[in-house]
Scaffold this motif. Sequence first.
Motif, PDB file in Angstrom:
ATOM      1  N   ARG A  25      35.927  40.504  42.572  1.00 48.38           N
ATOM      2  CA  ARG A  25      35.273  40.190  41.304  1.00 48.38           C
ATOM      3  C   ARG A  25      35.633  38.794  40.808  1.00 48.38           C
ATOM      4  O   ARG A  25      36.640  38.218  41.182  1.00 48.38           O
ATOM      5  CB  ARG A  25      35.681  41.214  40.245  1.00 48.38           C
ATOM      6  CG  ARG A  25      37.150  41.150  39.851  1.00 48.38           C
ATOM      7  CD  ARG A  25      37.528  42.281  38.920  1.00 48.38           C
ATOM      8  NE  ARG A  25      38.898  42.173  38.446  1.00 48.38           N
ATOM      9  CZ  ARG A  25      39.961  42.571  39.122  1.00 48.38           C
ATOM     10  NH1 ARG A  25      39.815  43.087  40.334  1.00 48.38           N
ATOM     11  NH2 ARG A  25      41.180  42.449  38.614  1.00 48.38           N
ATOM     12  N   THR A  26      34.790  38.283  39.950  1.00 50.94           N
ATOM     13  CA  THR A  26      35.048  36.991  39.305  1.00 50.94           C
ATOM     14  C   THR A  26      36.009  37.197  38.144  1.00 50.94           C
ATOM     15  O   THR A  26      35.765  38.021  37.252  1.00 50.94           O
ATOM     16  CB  THR A  26      33.742  36.372  38.794  1.00 50.94           C
ATOM     17  OG1 THR A  26      32.872  36.144  39.908  1.00 50.94           O
ATOM     18  CG2 THR A  26      34.008  35.053  38.082  1.00 50.94           C
ATOM     19  N   LEU A  27      37.109  36.455  38.145  1.00 55.15           N
ATOM     20  CA  LEU A  27      38.113  36.570  37.084  1.00 55.15           C
ATOM     21  C   LEU A  27      37.816  35.635  35.922  1.00 55.15           C
ATOM     22  O   LEU A  27      38.229  35.878  34.790  1.00 55.15           O
ATOM     23  CB  LEU A  27      39.504  36.270  37.647  1.00 55.15           C
ATOM     24  CG  LEU A  27      40.002  37.196  38.765  1.00 55.15           C
ATOM     25  CD1 LEU A  27      41.340  36.702  39.303  1.00 55.15           C
ATOM     26  CD2 LEU A  27      40.135  38.627  38.257  1.00 55.15           C
ATOM     27  N   GLY A  28      37.131  34.538  36.222  1.00 58.41           N
ATOM     28  CA  GLY A  28      36.822  33.569  35.176  1.00 58.41           C
ATOM     29  C   GLY A  28      35.975  32.438  35.732  1.00 58.41           C
ATOM     30  O   GLY A  28      35.790  32.311  36.940  1.00 58.41           O
ATOM     31  N   GLU A  29      35.450  31.615  34.839  1.00 56.38           N
ATOM     32  CA  GLU A  29      34.639  30.471  35.228  1.00 56.38           C
ATOM     33  C   GLU A  29      35.083  29.250  34.447  1.00 56.38           C
ATOM     34  O   GLU A  29      35.467  29.356  33.278  1.00 56.38           O
ATOM     35  CB  GLU A  29      33.154  30.748  34.985  1.00 56.38           C
ATOM     36  CG  GLU A  29      32.604  31.888  35.827  1.00 56.38           C
ATOM     37  CD  GLU A  29      31.089  31.984  35.775  1.00 56.38           C
ATOM     38  OE1 GLU A  29      30.450  30.922  35.620  1.00 56.38           O
ATOM     39  OE2 GLU A  29      30.569  33.102  35.884  1.00 56.38           O
ATOM     40  N   GLY A  30      35.055  28.098  35.106  1.00 54.26           N
ATOM     41  CA  GLY A  30      35.452  26.857  34.466  1.00 54.26           C
ATOM     42  C   GLY A  30      34.428  25.773  34.705  1.00 54.26           C
ATOM     43  O   GLY A  30      33.314  26.022  35.168  1.00 54.26           O
ATOM     44  N   ASN A  31      34.809  24.536  34.402  1.00 51.00           N
ATOM     45  CA  ASN A  31      33.892  23.409  34.548  1.00 51.00           C
ATOM     46  C   ASN A  31      33.534  23.133  35.996  1.00 51.00           C
ATOM     47  O   ASN A  31      32.452  22.602  36.285  1.00 51.00           O
ATOM     48  CB  ASN A  31      34.519  22.146  33.937  1.00 51.00           C
ATOM     49  CG  ASN A  31      34.656  22.246  32.435  1.00 51.00           C
ATOM     50  OD1 ASN A  31      33.868  22.925  31.783  1.00 51.00           O
ATOM     51  ND2 ASN A  31      35.660  21.590  31.876  1.00 51.00           N
ATOM     52  N   PHE A  32      34.448  23.463  36.921  1.00 52.12           N
ATOM     53  CA  PHE A  32      34.249  23.067  38.311  1.00 52.12           C
ATOM     54  C   PHE A  32      33.876  24.228  39.224  1.00 52.12           C
ATOM     55  O   PHE A  32      33.633  24.032  40.411  1.00 52.12           O
ATOM     56  CB  PHE A  32      35.514  22.395  38.865  1.00 52.12           C
ATOM     57  CG  PHE A  32      36.060  21.323  37.960  1.00 52.12           C
ATOM     58  CD1 PHE A  32      35.226  20.384  37.388  1.00 52.12           C
ATOM     59  CD2 PHE A  32      37.408  21.274  37.662  1.00 52.12           C
ATOM     60  CE1 PHE A  32      35.720  19.407  36.542  1.00 52.12           C
ATOM     61  CE2 PHE A  32      37.915  20.298  36.818  1.00 52.12           C
ATOM     62  CZ  PHE A  32      37.061  19.358  36.262  1.00 52.12           C
ATOM     63  N   GLY A  33      33.849  25.451  38.713  1.00 49.66           N
ATOM     64  CA  GLY A  33      33.529  26.583  39.565  1.00 49.66           C
ATOM     65  C   GLY A  33      34.119  27.872  39.030  1.00 49.66           C
ATOM     66  O   GLY A  33      34.441  27.986  37.843  1.00 49.66           O
ATOM     67  N   LYS A  34      34.303  28.833  39.913  1.00 53.03           N
ATOM     68  CA  LYS A  34      34.769  30.164  39.531  1.00 53.03           C
ATOM     69  C   LYS A  34      36.180  30.430  40.048  1.00 53.03           C
ATOM     70  O   LYS A  34      36.658  29.772  40.964  1.00 53.03           O
ATOM     71  CB  LYS A  34      33.838  31.235  40.091  1.00 53.03           C
ATOM     72  CG  LYS A  34      32.406  31.165  39.585  1.00 53.03           C
ATOM     73  CD  LYS A  34      31.569  32.267  40.204  1.00 53.03           C
ATOM     74  CE  LYS A  34      30.133  32.226  39.674  1.00 53.03           C
ATOM     75  NZ  LYS A  34      29.301  33.306  40.253  1.00 53.03           N
ATOM     76  N   VAL A  35      36.817  31.430  39.443  1.00 56.03           N
ATOM     77  CA  VAL A  35      38.067  31.967  39.949  1.00 56.03           C
ATOM     78  C   VAL A  35      37.802  33.415  40.329  1.00 56.03           C
ATOM     79  O   VAL A  35      37.334  34.198  39.505  1.00 56.03           O
ATOM     80  CB  VAL A  35      39.200  31.900  38.903  1.00 56.03           C
ATOM     81  CG1 VAL A  35      40.473  32.517  39.475  1.00 56.03           C
ATOM     82  CG2 VAL A  35      39.450  30.465  38.481  1.00 56.03           C
ATOM     83  N   LYS A  36      38.066  33.758  41.588  1.00 53.12           N
ATOM     84  CA  LYS A  36      37.777  35.096  42.075  1.00 53.12           C
ATOM     85  C   LYS A  36      39.054  35.816  42.511  1.00 53.12           C
ATOM     86  O   LYS A  36      39.994  35.190  42.992  1.00 53.12           O
ATOM     87  CB  LYS A  36      36.800  35.047  43.256  1.00 53.12           C
ATOM     88  CG  LYS A  36      35.351  34.806  42.847  1.00 53.12           C
ATOM     89  CD  LYS A  36      34.433  34.924  44.033  1.00 53.12           C
ATOM     90  CE  LYS A  36      32.970  34.911  43.589  1.00 53.12           C
ATOM     91  NZ  LYS A  36      32.588  36.159  42.884  1.00 53.12           N
ATOM     92  N   PHE A  37      39.031  37.120  42.319  1.00 53.73           N
ATOM     93  CA  PHE A  37      40.104  37.963  42.840  1.00 53.73           C
ATOM     94  C   PHE A  37      39.988  37.999  44.363  1.00 53.73           C
ATOM     95  O   PHE A  37      38.890  38.030  44.915  1.00 53.73           O
ATOM     96  CB  PHE A  37      39.985  39.377  42.284  1.00 53.73           C
ATOM     97  CG  PHE A  37      41.002  40.336  42.835  1.00 53.73           C
ATOM     98  CD1 PHE A  37      42.275  40.416  42.290  1.00 53.73           C
ATOM     99  CD2 PHE A  37      40.683  41.151  43.908  1.00 53.73           C
ATOM    100  CE1 PHE A  37      43.216  41.287  42.804  1.00 53.73           C
ATOM    101  CE2 PHE A  37      41.611  42.033  44.429  1.00 53.73           C
ATOM    102  CZ  PHE A  37      42.889  42.101  43.886  1.00 53.73           C
ATOM    103  N   ALA A  38      41.121  37.973  45.056  1.00 51.37           N
ATOM    104  CA  ALA A  38      41.107  38.002  46.518  1.00 51.37           C
ATOM    105  C   ALA A  38      42.248  38.858  47.032  1.00 51.37           C
ATOM    106  O   ALA A  38      43.308  38.949  46.406  1.00 51.37           O
ATOM    107  CB  ALA A  38      41.215  36.584  47.082  1.00 51.37           C
ATOM    108  N   ARG A  39      42.015  39.467  48.184  1.00 51.14           N
ATOM    109  CA  ARG A  39      43.052  40.279  48.830  1.00 51.14           C
ATOM    110  C   ARG A  39      43.309  39.733  50.222  1.00 51.14           C
ATOM    111  O   ARG A  39      42.374  39.484  50.989  1.00 51.14           O
ATOM    112  CB  ARG A  39      42.601  41.738  48.939  1.00 51.14           C
ATOM    113  CG  ARG A  39      43.649  42.676  49.531  1.00 51.14           C
ATOM    114  CD  ARG A  39      43.125  44.108  49.569  1.00 51.14           C
ATOM    115  NE  ARG A  39      41.978  44.233  50.452  1.00 51.14           N
ATOM    116  CZ  ARG A  39      42.062  44.472  51.760  1.00 51.14           C
ATOM    117  NH1 ARG A  39      43.247  44.602  52.338  1.00 51.14           N
ATOM    118  NH2 ARG A  39      40.974  44.583  52.493  1.00 51.14           N
ATOM    119  N   ASP A  40      44.593  39.490  50.508  1.00 54.73           N
ATOM    120  CA  ASP A  40      44.993  39.070  51.848  1.00 54.73           C
ATOM    121  C   ASP A  40      44.897  40.296  52.757  1.00 54.73           C
ATOM    122  O   ASP A  40      45.636  41.266  52.586  1.00 54.73           O
ATOM    123  CB  ASP A  40      46.426  38.538  51.806  1.00 54.73           C
ATOM    124  CG  ASP A  40      46.891  37.977  53.145  1.00 54.73           C
ATOM    125  OD1 ASP A  40      46.425  38.465  54.185  1.00 54.73           O
ATOM    126  OD2 ASP A  40      47.737  37.068  53.144  1.00 54.73           O
TER     127      ASP A  40
END
Length: 446
Positions: A25-40
């Motif tokens: 899922r997307t955790l947040g959005e900023g000026n330069f793009g998105k921050v997404k949750f990730a699993r190794d």
Amino acid sequence: MVRNREETAAAAKKGMWLGKYELGRTLGEGNFGKVKFARDTVSGDSFAIKIIDKSRIAHLNVSFQIKREIRTLKLLKHPNIVRLYEVLASKTKIYMVLECITGGELFDRIVSKGKLPETEGRKMFQQLIDGISYCHSKGVFHRDLKLENVLLDTKGNIKITDFGLSALPQHFRDDGLLHTTCGSPNYVAPEVLANRGYDGAASDIWSCGVILYVILTGCLPFDDRNLAVLYQKICKGDPPIPKWLSPGARTMIKRMLDPNPVKRITITGIKSSEWFQHAYTPSNYDDDDEDVHIDDEDFSIQEVGFEEGKGPDSPTVINAFQLIGMSSFLDLSGFFEKEDVSERKVRFTSDSCGKDLLEKIERTVEEMGYRVQKKHGKLKVTEERGQTVEGGGLSVTAEVMEISASLNVVELRKVHGDSSLYRQLYERVVDEVGTHANSKALAKAS
């Protein structure tokens, strides 16, 4: 929240992968793009991946901020600072693999619930000062401290983030001061507005004072819709301090928001104050934590494929410092080059397929009298007659990295041994399998 669950389900259905990371899922959005949750998918650990659009930062002419943030975060390993673990890149995007913090911004916490009890607020302030004190000890000055750049984990501990405007020692002029006017209006120190140079540590302390004021009162010490009026209030100082705050808290705020940076309290003064010391537990950290040691191998910029419907075994990852610079305007290669002159590496390209390349390299070095071991898709080349550094033996690793179906990069890295022997091996290999050599690396190899 419904949208996030739907997005997570859609991502799982599509199978969105970034190298070994499965994106959610997307955790947040900023000026330069998105921050997404990730699993190794290897370790099972959770991360937050900041996805930065190269064209966006090129358009905004802020590539220096991304470079600066990466350069800074690679220096910082502290429990109250968001950790950067890895940097990846594709032709169009940069991916920063960060510590996953799920408690949201301190700003949202204050907006939704109002001011904090002094005991709780002091604990957060102690952690904030611990983190900033550590930054200053590393020569890093944040310069954009505000509630939005302070995150909370699930236990309520703070994590400082967003070092895009930070300053390092090389940013100081000959007068020993910083001169770039930056920061957020309500949090900026008066000496920064004066545009005559300022001390990075003192300006960070001012911003921390503003944060403390908001934590304990629920409002800003200086605020006005008219920027000119706001700046007048900041330069004057003397914010209204509620009498219901404890004497220690009032004194701390007043000393941190002293408009004279020379008289303003220092980090040492803050930490030694009786109010700060109450129930204070210093943050524990190991600055030599090998799990996050940053170097060319463990902390590399790798060019990766972003794929849907493919698992982590898909062969899409390459080590590509120079190639990122060659294929885009943003060259991040210099951030992670080791300064240890005992280690040398060279890279060249070839239009042969990866499997054929490894076989050709193996055959070539065996004809030169070297022993070859295969492990995890790499070759380890050693000289039969020398088993140790002292014995003069040469040890080299070879790796083939796919860029496209018709282009591969070969990297030869000298682990130890004689430079002249390494050069002979390199020249023989590139004659047999290479089409283009990195001449700068070759010069360094000798």
